[in-house]
Design a protein around this motif. Structure first.
Motif, PDB file in Angstrom:
ATOM      1  N   ARG A  62       0.812  -1.213   0.000  1.00  0.00           N
ATOM      2  CA  ARG A  62       0.000   0.000   0.000  1.00  0.00           C
ATOM      3  C   ARG A  62       0.850   1.269   0.000  1.00  0.00           C
ATOM      4  N   ALA A  63       2.059   1.210   0.564  1.00  0.00           N
ATOM      5  CA  ALA A  63       2.878   2.413   0.677  1.00  0.00           C
ATOM      6  C   ALA A  63       3.216   3.024  -0.683  1.00  0.00           C
ATOM      7  N   PRO A  64       3.747   2.257  -1.664  1.00  0.00           N
ATOM      8  CA  PRO A  64       4.002   2.862  -2.990  1.00  0.00           C
ATOM      9  C   PRO A  64       2.739   3.381  -3.648  1.00  0.00           C
ATOM     10  N   ARG A  65       1.625   2.674  -3.461  1.00  0.00           N
ATOM     11  CA  ARG A  65       0.374   3.131  -4.056  1.00  0.00           C
ATOM     12  C   ARG A  65      -0.060   4.457  -3.452  1.00  0.00           C
ATOM     13  N   ALA A  66       0.102   4.603  -2.136  1.00  0.00           N
ATOM     14  CA  ALA A  66      -0.263   5.852  -1.472  1.00  0.00           C
ATOM     15  C   ALA A  66       0.643   6.987  -1.930  1.00  0.00           C
ATOM     16  N   ARG A  67       1.940   6.709  -2.080  1.00  0.00           N
ATOM     17  CA  ARG A  67       2.856   7.744  -2.564  1.00  0.00           C
ATOM     18  C   ARG A  67       2.506   8.160  -3.988  1.00  0.00           C
ATOM     19  N   GLY A  68       2.162   7.169  -4.825  1.00  0.00           N
ATOM     20  CA  GLY A  68       1.772   7.501  -6.194  1.00  0.00           C
ATOM     21  C   GLY A  68       0.542   8.377  -6.241  1.00  0.00           C
ATOM     22  N   ARG A  69      -0.433   8.091  -5.390  1.00  0.00           N
ATOM     23  CA  ARG A  69      -1.643   8.912  -5.354  1.00  0.00           C
ATOM     24  C   ARG A  69      -1.333  10.321  -4.866  1.00  0.00           C
ATOM     25  N   ALA A  70      -0.455  10.414  -3.871  1.00  0.00           N
ATOM     26  CA  ALA A  70      -0.092  11.732  -3.350  1.00  0.00           C
ATOM     27  C   ALA A  70       0.556  12.585  -4.433  1.00  0.00           C
ATOM     28  N   TRP A  71       1.446  11.990  -5.222  1.00  0.00           N
ATOM     29  CA  TRP A  71       2.089  12.746  -6.300  1.00  0.00           C
ATOM     30  C   TRP A  71       1.101  13.050  -7.425  1.00  0.00           C
ATOM     31  N   ALA A  72       0.170  12.148  -7.673  1.00  0.00           N
ATOM     32  CA  ALA A  72      -0.864  12.427  -8.680  1.00  0.00           C
ATOM     33  C   ALA A  72      -1.706  13.627  -8.258  1.00  0.00           C
ATOM     34  N   GLU A  73      -2.000  13.739  -6.962  1.00  0.00           N
ATOM     35  CA  GLU A  73      -2.743  14.897  -6.467  1.00  0.00           C
ATOM     36  C   GLU A  73      -1.894  16.160  -6.545  1.00  0.00           C
ATOM     37  N   LEU A  74      -0.618  16.030  -6.197  1.00  0.00           N
ATOM     38  CA  LEU A  74       0.270  17.193  -6.226  1.00  0.00           C
ATOM     39  C   LEU A  74       0.387  17.768  -7.635  1.00  0.00           C
ATOM     40  N   LEU A  75       0.531  16.882  -8.630  1.00  0.00           N
ATOM     41  CA  LEU A  75       0.740  17.318 -10.017  1.00  0.00           C
ATOM     42  C   LEU A  75      -0.565  17.521 -10.774  1.00  0.00           C
TER      43      LEU A  75
END
Length: 375
Positions: A27-40
């Motif tokens: 879940r950790a990489p998936r959460a990081r990916g979502r966070a960056w998707a929101e940021l960008l």
């Protein structure tokens, strides 16, 4: 050791998740990916390629490999602006939007700033690969992005700076494709006007309470729709007519739309034998007519109407009730309307195939907007 054995015997949920591949490790990489998707602002990235494609269409040329480099440069510079925007607003977001990636702690401020710098460098490098004219446009575009995020955003010059950035992005596509930008200036002005209206509305998206900005944006949308559907500019002198321009692979023949509808491309001897019977049925439409007609024809009109519907309805709702949620929807609608606007500009320039390809980005952006906020 005893605790570990007991946990396993009891069927510890966390360990069971790890065995299935759904635990914290996965879940950790998936959460990081979502966070960056929101940021960008992942859904908003689908509004970027149409800038360069509309710029290429305005020059009456089909996209080239240098146009693709311009698209890559635009995507990098746009993403840099999104990361820098949240880095600059991290204190404000902590009070008004604590769920954003930086105030929530899902992305470190230093990582966001580093990404903004790296993406800016990558954008300029791609523009340099596209040629000196492209770099000449990309450099002030990057400077405008940084100036807006760090200084101009909260000043009266903010909306104008954002409008200039969008206009420069369209000119980047023209400069990369042909080395010239003059023919793309009218399209850049129209796109910049739309961006000016959206940005003016966005300045009140967290507070609401203003009917003037969405009302002005609604009036601007109406005016732009009229200009989009009024007629097509003439192809630049000394170049092939824009009605034959599209994506790579359409040189020397009618566009796919023209071939299907029985119209020969300008400069060809006649329509193909398979469509000559249609041409003898008394049609007086110019080449490229029918569903892909340009210059005030069906396609520019349809795309102009789609642009108006996408932007005008949420603007009208914000005028009637300028609450923060409806104001945010108005901003989201204005951003999503950028794609049909770019497509309409391409169709107005005669690049029907390019216009349809740009329009195809809209459902993709809408799909990801259900998962990640555009604003």
């Amino acid at each position: 050791m005893t605790a570990t054995v007991t946990a396993r015997a009891a069927g510890d949920p966390a360990r069971a998740d790890d065995r299935r591949g759904d635990g914290p490790t996965r879940r950790a990489p998936r959460a990081r990916g979502r966070a960056w998707a929101e940021l960008l602002r992942l859904p908003a990235l689908f509004t970027v390629p149409g800038d360069a494609l509309a710029g290429a269409a305005a020059t009456a040329r089909r996209p080239t490999s240098r146009t693709l480099l311009a698209i890559g440069s635009s995507l990098c510079l746009y993403s840099a602006g999104m990361a820098l925007n949240d880095w600059a607003d991290r204190a404000e977001d902590a009070a008004e939007r604590p769920h954003r990636p930086l105030p929530s702690g899902r992305v470190r401020p230093a990582a966001a700033l580093t990404a903004a710098c790296a993406l800016t460098g990558a954008g300029l490098a791609l523009a340099a690969r596209a040629g000196r004219p492209a770099l000449t446009v990309a450099a002030p575009l990057a400077a405008t992005v940084w100036a807006y995020d760090l200084t101009l955003k909260h000043t009266p010059a903010g909306p104008a700076a954002m409008a200039a950035a969008r206009g420069l992005d369209l000119l980047l596509g023209a400069a990369a494709t042909t080395g010239r930008t003059r023919d793309a200036l009218p399209s850049a002005a129209l796109l910049g006007s739309h961006t000016l209206a959206v940005t003016a509305v966005s300045r009140r998206e967290t507070q609401g309470g203003s009917t003037l900005a969405p009302l002005a944006a609604l009036a601007a949308t109406t005016a732009l729709t009229g200009l989009l559907t009024r007629g097509s500019p003439s192809p630049p002198a000394g170049r092939r007519p824009a009605a034959t321009s599209g994506l790579p692979g359409t040189t020397g023949a009618a566009t796919p739309g023209a071939a299907l509808l029985g119209a020969a491309a300008p400069g060809t001897a006649s329509a193909s034998p398979a469509v000559r019977p249609l041409a003898r049925q008394g049609s007086t439409k110019p080449a490229g007519g029918g569903i892909l007609a340009t210059g005030g024809g069906t396609l520019p009109t349809a795309l102009g109407a789609l642009y108006a519907l996408t932007a005008a309805r949420p603007y009208a709702h914000a005028v009637l009730n300028p609450s923060p949620p409806l104001t945010q929807r108005a901003v989201s609608g204005g951003i999503r309307a950028t794609i049909p606007l770019q497509a309409a500009l391409s169709a107005r320039s005669g690049a029907s195939v390019t216009a349809l390809c740009v329009a195809a980005l809209a459902p993709l952006g809408r799909r990801y907007a259900r998962k990640v906020s555009v604003t």
